[in-house]
Design an enzyme around this catalytic site. Structure first.
Site, PDB file in Angstrom:
ATOM      1  CG  ASP A   1      -1.768   1.214   1.342  1.00 27.62           C
ATOM      2  OD1 ASP A   1      -2.548   1.501   0.424  1.00 27.62           O
ATOM      3  OD2 ASP A   1      -1.633   1.932   2.358  1.00 27.62           O
TER       4      ASP A   1
ATOM      5  CD  GLU B   1      -3.376  -2.276  -0.925  1.00 29.08           C
ATOM      6  OE1 GLU B   1      -3.966  -1.187  -1.062  1.00 29.08           O
ATOM      7  OE2 GLU B   1      -3.453  -2.958   0.120  1.00 29.08           O
TER       8      GLU B   1
END
Length: 227
Positions: free
Chosen positions: A49, A121
């Site tokens: 992320d 992610e």
């Protein structure tokens, strides 16, 4: 460690070959398959992320050197939100290679927005740890592609736009109804229906009510504008 044939094919889809294949295996392993000898992808998701955020912030600054922070923020949010990550995951068939526990598999885990977004992610983090920031940046820019160029369109507030559409036609504001909540408490998935007084409606799911409402509003707007 040798990769299975499906993961080798997946490497081709993301345009990156791992020197440490165990990182890719971990990135596609959901917590429902974790054990004392098998790590899941949650920690990689956390790192990925942040890597994605840095890549997108840098790309946006270079793409529009005159944009203000107020203009850049919604564009950034549109590019890194879970819905976009899940969309990219579907583009590369990430769901096909996920390692899921039986219950998660039977409940349609390979298609769940939150699960796909998290895994995307994690894959970004795996590439970052294996090949460094430049390798991760190159892959992300390749996979996100035209989304960066048309981000202004995607970044508009769909709920506000839908409300303006309704008001312009004399309708009351749209209603957002929670149709379903699924998943564990630490990773819920909300299904929201955006509904207009004339009966038009659309559903979407996401890991938060706010994201699901935005996604449902956008889905309904897209349908109304293409009619």
């Amino acid at each position: 460690m040798k990769l299975s044939a499906d993961l080798k094919a997946f490497e081709g889809r993301i345009g990156y070959r791992f020197t440490r294949p165990e990182l890719l295996v971990r990135a596609v392993t959901h917590s429902s398959m974790s054990s004392a000898t098998r790590d899941d992808n949650q920690r990689l998701e956390f790192l990925g992320d942040r890597v994605l955020g840095l890549v997108m912030a840098d790309a946006l600054l270079k793409h529009d050197r005159g944009a203000s922070e107020g203009q850049l923020a919604p564009r950034f949010n549109a590019l890194v939100r879970k819905e976009t990550c899940a969309d990219v995951a579907r583009q590369i068939a990430l769901g096909d290679v996920l390692k899921l526990g039986r219950s998660e598999m039977l409940s349609g885990g390979r298609r769940k927005l939150a699960l796909l977004g998290d895994a995307m992610e994690a894959v970004i983090a795996a590439v970052y740890l294996d090949g460094g920031f430049e390798a991760a940046r190159e892959m992300v820019l390749q996979l996100w592609g035209k989304r960066i160029l048309k981000v202004e369109e995607d970044a508009r507030d769909a709920k506000t736009a839908l409300q303006e559409w309704a008001q312009g036609r004399g309708f009351p504001p749209p209603k957002y109804i929670e149709v379903k909540r699924s998943g564990p408490d630490h990773a819920p998935v909300f299904t929201i229906s955006a509904e207009l007084a004339n009966g038009e409606h659309a559903q979407a799911e996401a890991g938060s009510k706010r994201q699901a409402e935005q996604a449902a509003a956008k889905a309904l707007l897209d349908r109304l504008e293409s009619a």
